[in-house]
Design a protein around this motif. Structure first.
Motif, short mmCIF file in Angstrom:
data_model
loop_
_atom_site.label_atom_id
_atom_site.label_comp_id
_atom_site.label_asym_id
_atom_site.label_seq_id
_atom_site.Cartn_x
_atom_site.Cartn_y
_atom_site.Cartn_z
N TYR A 21 44.22 46.22 41.95
CA TYR A 21 45.07 45.15 42.49
C TYR A 21 45.34 45.39 43.98
O TYR A 21 45.26 44.48 44.79
N ARG A 22 45.63 46.63 44.33
CA ARG A 22 45.91 46.95 45.74
C ARG A 22 44.65 46.78 46.59
O ARG A 22 44.68 46.14 47.64
N TRP A 23 43.53 47.30 46.11
CA TRP A 23 42.28 47.23 46.89
C TRP A 23 41.82 45.78 47.08
O TRP A 23 41.36 45.41 48.15
N PHE A 24 41.93 44.97 46.02
CA PHE A 24 41.42 43.60 46.12
C PHE A 24 42.43 42.64 46.74
O PHE A 24 42.23 41.43 46.71
N ASN A 25 43.48 43.21 47.31
CA ASN A 25 44.38 42.42 48.14
C ASN A 25 44.44 42.98 49.55
O ASN A 25 45.32 42.62 50.33
N ASP A 26 43.49 43.84 49.89
CA ASP A 26 43.43 44.44 51.23
C ASP A 26 42.32 43.72 52.02
O ASP A 26 41.13 43.84 51.68
N GLN A 27 42.72 42.99 53.04
CA GLN A 27 41.76 42.18 53.81
C GLN A 27 40.60 43.01 54.36
O GLN A 27 39.47 42.56 54.42
N ARG A 28 40.87 44.28 54.72
CA ARG A 28 39.82 45.12 55.29
C ARG A 28 38.74 45.41 54.25
O ARG A 28 37.56 45.54 54.58
N VAL A 29 39.14 45.52 52.99
CA VAL A 29 38.18 45.79 51.91
C VAL A 29 37.40 44.53 51.58
O VAL A 29 36.19 44.56 51.35
N LEU A 30 38.09 43.38 51.60
CA LEU A 30 37.47 42.11 51.20
C LEU A 30 36.53 41.56 52.26
O LEU A 30 35.59 40.82 51.94
N GLU A 31 36.79 41.92 53.52
CA GLU A 31 36.16 41.31 54.69
C GLU A 31 34.64 41.09 54.57
O GLU A 31 34.15 40.01 54.84
N ASP A 32 33.92 42.14 54.15
CA ASP A 32 32.46 42.09 54.21
C ASP A 32 31.80 41.93 52.84
O ASP A 32 30.62 42.20 52.68
N LEU A 33 32.59 41.52 51.85
CA LEU A 33 32.04 41.51 50.49
C LEU A 33 31.08 40.34 50.22
O LEU A 33 30.31 40.39 49.28
N GLY A 34 31.14 39.29 51.02
CA GLY A 34 30.26 38.15 50.78
C GLY A 34 30.62 37.47 49.48
O GLY A 34 31.77 37.49 49.05
N SER A 35 29.62 36.90 48.82
CA SER A 35 29.91 36.09 47.63
C SER A 35 29.69 36.84 46.33
O SER A 35 30.06 36.37 45.28
N GLY A 36 29.08 38.02 46.42
CA GLY A 36 28.62 38.68 45.20
C GLY A 36 29.67 39.46 44.45
O GLY A 36 29.39 40.46 43.82
N HIS A 37 30.91 39.03 44.50
CA HIS A 37 31.94 39.73 43.76
C HIS A 37 32.90 38.71 43.15
O HIS A 37 33.08 37.61 43.67
N GLY A 38 33.53 39.12 42.06
CA GLY A 38 34.36 38.15 41.35
C GLY A 38 35.83 38.27 41.66
O GLY A 38 36.66 37.70 40.98
N PHE A 39 36.17 39.02 42.70
CA PHE A 39 37.59 39.30 42.95
C PHE A 39 37.95 38.84 44.36
O PHE A 39 37.26 39.14 45.30
#
Ligand SMILES: CC(C)(COP(=O)(O)OP(=O)(O)OC[C@H]1O[C@@H](n2cnc3c(N)ncnc32)[C@H](O)[C@@H]1OP(=O)(O)O)[C@@H](O)C(=O)NCCC(=O)NCCS
Length: 178
Positions: A21-39
């Motif tokens: 929950y913490r990681w998938f609400n951190d903009q720095r972690v989400l920034e480069d994920l592209g479309s290939g993730h469900g979170f």
């Protein structure tokens, strides 16, 4: 626990939802994920449902990445879309603790997972998709022996432009030879 040099992998459990929950609400972690993730910026309720689906999915196996020095849980790595007929699976990885990037921990976690995939699960090909602008991830995957095999053109919209996803893979023979 499956042991690597710098990290160990232990199976994901329901209680790990707090970290995810913490990681998938951190903009720095989400920034480069592209479309290939469900979170993406999920509520706790959504994250709990996602984790339960991940745990029940018989075509996936997810591990928490534990730093051997200090025992901190720093990320998640796993196999998704496990295809027994064709002996293939998709690799997914997130190091959610941003302060732990660029220390070779992702590299080590991926090598441990590849050893598990090829030598314990007897898979033949591990593939992944990564946003073309995720230079850190691409560099890490190349270090681990992944080769680029193609692109999904205009895979997703990112920062005012259509961006490609790079498809990469590694075969068991390449892993054993590297
Ligand atoms: C991608 C990720 C798993 C890599 O793990 P890591 O532990 O940071 O990676 P490593 O330290 O093993 O390797 C990273 C390499 O990229 C290099 N690197 C870092 N920033 C870079 C950049 N902007 N351009 C090119 N290379 C870069 C590092 O120098 C290092 O190479 P080196 O060991 O030869 O010096 C991790 O950073 C992460 O989870 N990031 C956020 C989520 C994500 O992008 N996941 C992947 C989705 S496909």
């Amino acid at each position: 626990m499956i042991e690597g040099r710098k990290v160990g992998l232990r199976l994901m459990e329901s209680q790990d939802v707090w970290l995810l929950y913490r990681w998938f609400n951190d903009q720095r972690v989400l920034e480069d994920l592209g479309s290939g993730h469900g979170f993406f910026c999920v509520s706790m309720e959504e994250e709990k449902a996602i984790v339960e689906r991940m745990l029940q999915d018989r075509k996936s196996q997810y591990f928490m990445i534990v730093r051997k020095e200090g025992g901190e849980v720093i990320g998640i790595v796993g196999l998704a879309n496990i295809d027994q007929r064709n002996a293939s699976a998709e690799l997914r990885i997130i190091i959610g603790e941003v302060g732990q990037w660029d220390k070779g921990l992702g590299d080590d976690a991926i090598r441990v997972l590849l050893d598990h995939a090829f030598n314990a699960k007897n898979l033949h090909r591990i593939w992944l998709r990564v946003a073309e602008y995720n230079d850190r991830a691409i560099s890490c995957y190349r270090k681990c022996g992944f080769k680029e095999e193609g692109r999904s053109r205009h895979d997703h919209y990112h920062k005012a432009a259509w961006r490609d996803a790079v498809l990469m893979s590694i075969l068991d023979s390449e892993f054993r030879g590297s």
